[in-house]
Scaffold this active site. Sequence first.
Site, short mmCIF file in Angstrom:
data_model
loop_
_atom_site.label_atom_id
_atom_site.label_comp_id
_atom_site.label_asym_id
_atom_site.label_seq_id
_atom_site.Cartn_x
_atom_site.Cartn_y
_atom_site.Cartn_z
CE LYS A 2 -3.75 -2.24 -0.24
NZ LYS A 2 -4.52 -2.19 -1.51
CE LYS A 16 -11.13 -4.18 -4.51
NZ LYS A 16 -9.89 -4.05 -5.29
#
Length: 367
Positions: free
Chosen positions: A165, A265
């Site tokens: 991240k 997703k």
Amino acid sequence: MKITRIAVYQVDLPLHEGSYKWSGGKSVDVFDSSIIQVETDSGIVGYGEVCPLGPFYLPAYADGVRAGVRELAPHLLGSDPTQLSRLNRLMDAALKGHPYVKSGIDMACWDILGKATSQPVCHLLGGRYGDDFVLYRAISQEAPEAMAQKVAAYRGEGYRRFQLKVGGDPETDIERIRQIAALLEPGDKLIADANTGWLMHEAARVIRAVRDVDVYIEQPCASYAECLSIRRRCKHPFVLDESVDGLEMLLRSHADQAADVVNIKISKFGGLTKAALARDLCVEMGVAMTIEDSWGGDITTAAIAHLAHSTPTEFLFTATDFNSYVTVSTAAGAPQRIQGRMAAAEVPGLGIKPRMEALGAPLVDVH
């Protein structure tokens, strides 16, 4: 077979690491998950799950799942849950947009279809490829040294794909990428996921500074146009996630040669039916995929496993095991990681049995 009842349960999912942090100072300590139960007049019951990554990631939020199902469920009573395309058309007619609301219902109906036909969902989604599939580990945003330590620890657990991240200060992000790349060995893969966090000049600085590093660049900027601009200046493999929110953007990104990998997703597309359609389209176009969801626990992980395991191996870049991140188990029979890999259940449906003691009383109950 007809739907006779739709109920929604709320479950908190705390994290083993305490919190999950990504670009822009965003973080979550406890995920708010909705478990959807669909009952039928034949006695078969299916389960799905929707767990948005907070209200500040995608256009989705936890209370919106419950409110949306409360609005949608009356329109579905009496429908055949095994006619998935027809059911999805009905949901789209009854509630415009809000694909994440529909995802848990669609997932539960695939569970019902698998149980009704005595087949695992992955068989119904196209067949099982191989014995298992590879997982990635998301590394929460911290100081470079702390992230490097976590990568080393997860590598010891068998993971070989790491999603860092980033999307913060470019100098710090450059150091994050370099420190962690130095730990990896041949066969490992490193993804720098900015989660839309960089401005274009920041993204350009980072990719120039790490041009000698073997790293994938994921969703560097907020808009598709900005990401495409960076893609055209970038020699690294490129991943799109937040920008690909449906089939139209999937086709557009392919026409623009905007990505080498896309993230599918399940809830972003509206459930397994449309996620599988996107998956099959990617296979036809020759685009690799990460199969995942926004977040979730055991039931979401089971759905991911079935979609990933039914994806041709050469097109599955990686998948995720969200139930290993959280401290609460909501269902028995959910797949578990083994040395950075996972397999879908071989029993009918999703292969899970909810722990009703963890679910409590339903917050939505339409019958």
